[in-house]
Design a protein around this motif. Structure first.
Motif, PDB file in Angstrom:
ATOM      1  N   ALA A   1       2.371 -28.593  24.283  1.00  0.00           N
ATOM      2  CA  ALA A   1       2.274 -30.050  24.244  1.00  0.00           C
ATOM      3  C   ALA A   1       1.269 -30.494  23.186  1.00  0.00           C
ATOM      4  CB  ALA A   1       1.860 -30.582  25.621  1.00  0.00           C
ATOM      5  N   GLY A   2       0.139 -29.797  23.098  1.00  0.00           N
ATOM      6  CA  GLY A   2      -0.853 -30.133  22.081  1.00  0.00           C
ATOM      7  C   GLY A   2      -0.314 -29.934  20.675  1.00  0.00           C
ATOM      8  N   PHE A   3       0.441 -28.856  20.480  1.00  0.00           N
ATOM      9  CA  PHE A   3       1.048 -28.580  19.173  1.00  0.00           C
ATOM     10  C   PHE A   3       2.007 -29.697  18.773  1.00  0.00           C
ATOM     11  CE2 PHE A   3       5.379 -26.740  18.285  1.00  0.00           C
ATOM     12  CZ  PHE A   3       5.315 -26.822  16.902  1.00  0.00           C
ATOM     13  N   THR A   4       2.811 -30.191  19.746  1.00  0.00           N
ATOM     14  CA  THR A   4       3.768 -31.247  19.415  1.00  0.00           C
ATOM     15  C   THR A   4       3.055 -32.554  19.087  1.00  0.00           C
ATOM     16  OG1 THR A   4       4.045 -31.817  21.764  1.00  0.00           O
ATOM     17  CG2 THR A   4       5.564 -30.201  20.830  1.00  0.00           C
TER      18      THR A   4
ATOM     19  N   VAL B   1      -2.525 -35.096  26.713  1.00  0.00           N
ATOM     20  CA  VAL B   1      -1.771 -33.842  26.805  1.00  0.00           C
ATOM     21  C   VAL B   1      -1.951 -33.199  28.178  1.00  0.00           C
ATOM     22  CG1 VAL B   1      -1.697 -31.458  25.967  1.00  0.00           C
ATOM     23  CG2 VAL B   1      -1.696 -33.358  24.342  1.00  0.00           C
ATOM     24  N   LEU B   2      -3.199 -33.080  28.626  1.00  0.00           N
ATOM     25  CA  LEU B   2      -3.467 -32.387  29.886  1.00  0.00           C
ATOM     26  C   LEU B   2      -2.959 -33.181  31.088  1.00  0.00           C
ATOM     27  CD1 LEU B   2      -6.986 -30.937  29.074  1.00  0.00           C
ATOM     28  CD2 LEU B   2      -4.876 -29.661  29.429  1.00  0.00           C
ATOM     29  N   ALA B   3      -3.058 -34.501  31.039  1.00  0.00           N
ATOM     30  CA  ALA B   3      -2.514 -35.299  32.136  1.00  0.00           C
ATOM     31  C   ALA B   3      -0.993 -35.175  32.198  1.00  0.00           C
ATOM     32  CB  ALA B   3      -2.917 -36.766  31.976  1.00  0.00           C
ATOM     33  N   ALA B   4      -0.351 -35.126  31.026  1.00  0.00           N
ATOM     34  CA  ALA B   4       1.108 -35.050  30.978  1.00  0.00           C
ATOM     35  C   ALA B   4       1.645 -33.750  31.560  1.00  0.00           C
ATOM     36  CB  ALA B   4       1.591 -35.214  29.536  1.00  0.00           C
TER      37      ALA B   4
ATOM     38  N   PHE C   1      -7.858 -23.854  27.325  1.00  0.00           N
ATOM     39  CA  PHE C   1      -8.363 -23.528  25.998  1.00  0.00           C
ATOM     40  C   PHE C   1      -7.434 -24.038  24.904  1.00  0.00           C
ATOM     41  CE2 PHE C   1      -8.100 -20.523  22.397  1.00  0.00           C
ATOM     42  CZ  PHE C   1      -9.360 -20.713  21.861  1.00  0.00           C
ATOM     43  N   GLY C   2      -6.130 -23.909  25.124  1.00  0.00           N
ATOM     44  CA  GLY C   2      -5.167 -24.233  24.069  1.00  0.00           C
ATOM     45  C   GLY C   2      -5.183 -25.680  23.648  1.00  0.00           C
ATOM     46  N   ALA C   3      -5.071 -26.615  24.609  1.00  0.00           N
ATOM     47  CA  ALA C   3      -4.993 -28.035  24.260  1.00  0.00           C
ATOM     48  C   ALA C   3      -6.292 -28.538  23.648  1.00  0.00           C
ATOM     49  CB  ALA C   3      -4.642 -28.861  25.501  1.00  0.00           C
TER      50      ALA C   3
END
Length: 527
Positions: free
Chosen positions: A128-131, A148-151, A214-216
C-alpha cells in the motif's frame, strides 16, 4: 422476557483478565502437559525480550539510562504513540461501523461489501505504501503513514466485530427500541456495546501492528521506533542504542496490552433459555446514500488506490515482459514458509489459548500477555535476536528454514492465540465435564473434545498466521536461506531500486495469495 446480566464476552484477541493466583478453574488445576506445552510457547515468545535486555545492559545501566533520556528517544516515543493511537482510533470506528452495516442494516450490496471490507487485510503495508508513494510522492510523512496503515489495519477490528454482532442477541435491541430509544442510541448504547470487547481486541492487534510496522513508515519516511531501531542497527556497530529502543517498544506494547484489557470492560451478555433472537435489520431509509458513500470511500482508499496503481505499473512494465521462472520460484518459497510458519505457530498457540479460556488466573494471564510482547517488536529486532541465538547456540540451523519458521512463530503467536482462545471459550464447558465423568482424563478430553469443537477457530487462527507470514519482510530478509527469496523480498528489492514497474507483478501475486486465507477467514466469521 430475555434476562440480561453483566459478564465478559469472549473476544478474538487480547489477554484474558486474571481471576485467580494460579491457572485453575472450577474444572480444577490445568493438566501438567498443557501447562508444560504452554510454557514452551511462552519461552519461545520471550526470546527477543531476553536478547534485548542482555544487549541493552551489556555496557552497564549508565549507558541504558543515557540512551533512554536522549531527545531522539523521546521524539520516537511521541511519534510512535501518535501514529499508533491515531490509526487505532480510526480502525475501531471504521471497523465497527463497517461490521454494523453488513450485519445489522438493510444496506444494498452488503454481501459484496462484507467481502470487500475484509480484503484489505491481504494488502501488505509496504505494498500500500509503494502504491501511494509511487503515485503521490508528496504523501510522505505522518499523513501518508497514517492513511496507509489505517487502510490496511481496520479489518483487524471489522472481522471480530462481525463475529460478535452475529453472535449477539438481537432481543436486547428490541427491548431498547420498545423503551423509546432512537436508532442512534440503540446503535451506540446496545449494539456496539455488545461488540465492544471484540472491537477493543481488534484494536489491540491494530495498535501492535502499527507499532511493529517497518515497511510503510520507511517508505513514507516517517520516524517511529521501528525505523529508529533499523537506522541504529545499520549506522553503528554498537547494538546498545537499538536494544534500548527495543526495550522501550516492549514496554509500550505491554502498556497497550494492559490498556486494552481495562478498556474491554464488561459487556452486556445474554443469559436465557433457547437460542439468541436474531436482530431485525435496521432500515436506513434516507440515510442509505450517506452510508453507501462511506462504504465506497473505505473500499476506494483501502482497495481502489492499490488496485489502480498496481494495474498502472503493470501496464507500464508490460513491455519489459515477465520473469515467470523467478516469479514462480518466489511464490513457491512464500507458500512453503507461510505453511510451515502457520503450522508451528498454531501448535504452540493451542495450549495458551486453551489455558486462557478454561483455566484463567494470574499465571495464565502472564503467559498470554508474554505472547503479545514480541508482536509489537519490529521484525528486524526479532530477526537479530534469532541471529544471535543461531550463531551462539544453534549454529546448525543459522540461515536455514527452521530458524526462519521459529521467527514467524515468535512474531505472530498472538494471532493464533486470540482466535483459539475465543473458539474454546465459545464451546460448552459441560461437554468436557461429561467426558471427564465418563472416565476420560484431562489430556484425552482435550484431544477428543476441546480441540475438535474449537477446530474452526484453530483453522481461522492458522489462516490469519499464514497470510501474515506471507507478507512479512524484515525477519525474512535476515534469516532466510541464501537464495530463497519470497515475493515480499523480491518486491522490496525492486521497490528499493525505484523499479516500480518490475515490482508490480510480485505485489499483485502476493496480494492474490494473501487474499485466499482472508476470504476463508471472512467466510468462517460470517458462518
Amino acid at each position: 422476557m430475555t434476562s440480561v446480566v453483566q459478564r465478559p464476552v469472549p473476544t478474538t484477541a487480547g489477554p484474558a483478565a486474571p481471576t485467580g493466583p494460579v491457572a485453575r478453574s472450577r474444572r480444577g488445576r490445568a493438566p501438567a502437559l498443557l501447562v508444560g506445552w504452554g510454557s514452551v510457547a511462552g519461552v519461545v515468545a520471550l526470546v527477543p525480550l531476553v536478547y534485548l535486555v542482555v544487549r541493552a545492559l551489556e555496557n552497564g545501566p549508565g549507558l541504558f539510562v543515557t540512551v533512554l533520556g536522549r531527545p531522539r528517544t523521546l521524539e520516537l516515543l511521541a511519534s510512535s504513540v501518535l501514529l499508533a493511537g491515531s490509526v487505532t482510533a480510526v480502525c475501531v470506528v471504521v471497523g465497527s461501523l463497517a461490521a454494523w452495516l453488513v450485519v445489522r442494516t438493510d444496506l444494498p450490496g452488503r454481501r459484496v461489501l462484507a467481502v470487500l471490507f475484509a480484503l484489505p487485510l491481504a494488502v501488505p503495508s509496504y505494498v500500500a505504501g509503494f502504491t501511494w508513494i509511487s503515485e503521490w510522492p508528496a504523501s510522505a510523512g505522518f499523513w501518508g503513514a497514517f492513511g496507509v496503515l489505517a487502510a490496511v489495519s481496520f479489518p483487524y477490528v471489522y472481522l471480530p466485530v462481525v463475529g460478535a454482532l452475529r453472535a449477539a442477541d438481537g432481543g436486547m435491541e428490541d427491548v431498547a427500541r420498545s423503551l423509546g430509544h432512537g436508532p442512534a442510541r440503540v446503535l451506540l448504547g446496545v449494539t456496539l456495546r455488545q461488540a465492544w470487547p471484540a472491537a477493543t481486541a481488534g484494536g489491540l492487534l491494530a495498535a501492535l501492528y502499527v507499532l511493529s510496522d517497518f515497511g510503510a513508515v520507511s517508505l513514507m519516511r516517517y520516524d517511529t521506533f521501528t525505523l529508529g531501531i533499523y537506522t541504529s542497527y545499520r549506522g553503528t556497530f554498537d547494538r546498545t542504542p537499538a536494544a534500548v529502543l527495543g526495550c522501550v517498544l516492549v514496554a509500550l506494547a505491554a502498556l497497550v496490552t494492559l490498556g486494552e484489557a481495562r478498556a474491554r470492560g464488561r459487556a452486556a451478555h445474554r443469559v436465557a433459555r433457547g437460542a439468541a433472537r436474531p436482530a431485525a435489520p435496521v432500515r436506513l431509509g434516507g440515510a442509505r446514500l450517506p452510508w453507501l458513500a462511506f462504504s465506497g470511500l473505505v473500499v476506494g482508499v483501502s482497495l481502489g488506490i492499490p488496485a489502480w496503481s498496481l494495474t498502472h505499473w503493470m501496464i507500464v512494465g508490460s513491455s519489459l515482459g515477465l520473469d515467470l521462472p523467478d516469479l514462480g520460484a518466489a511464490a513457491l518459497v512464500t507458500l512453503q514458509v507461510a505453511a510451515l510458519g502457520a503450522l508451528l505457530t498454531t501448535v504452540l498457540a493451542i495450549p495458551v489459548g486453551v489455558l486462557a479460556a478454561r483455566y484463567r488466573g494470574r499465571a495464565t494471564a502472564a503467559l498470554e500477555t508474554s505472547t503479545y510482547i514480541a508482536h509489537a517488536l519490529p521484525g528486524i529486532t526479532v530477526g537479530l535476536a534469532l541471529v544471535f541465538l543461531g550463531i551462539r547456540l544453534l549454529p546448525g540451523i543459522y540461515q536455514e528454514t527452521p530458524l526462519l519458521v521459529l521467527a514467524y512463530a515468535v512474531l505472530f503467536l498472538p494471532l493464533a492465540v486470540g482466535s483459539i482462545r475465543a473458539a474454546v471459550a465459545a464451546t460448552p464447558a459441560r461437554l468436557e465435564e461429561v467426558s471427564r465423568s465418563l472416565g476420560h482424563g484431562r489430556v484425552a478430553t482435550l484431544a477428543r473434545v476441546t480441540v475438535p469443537l474449537a477446530a474452526p477457530g484453530v483453522a481461522a487462527g492458522a489462516a490469519l498466521v499464514f497470510l501474515t507470514v506471507a507478507k512479512e519482510l524484515p525477519a525474512t530478509l535476515l534469516l532466510r536461506p541464501t537464495g530463497d527469496d519470497t515475493l515480499a523480498i523480491r518486491l522490496w528489492t525492486h521497490t528499493g531500486a525505484g523499479q516500480y514497474a518490475a515490482a508490480a507483478p510480485y505485489a499483485i501475486l502476493l496480494v492474490v495469495l494473501a487474499a485466499v486465507p482472508v476470504l476463508l477467514l471472512d467466510r468462517a466469521v460470517r458462518r
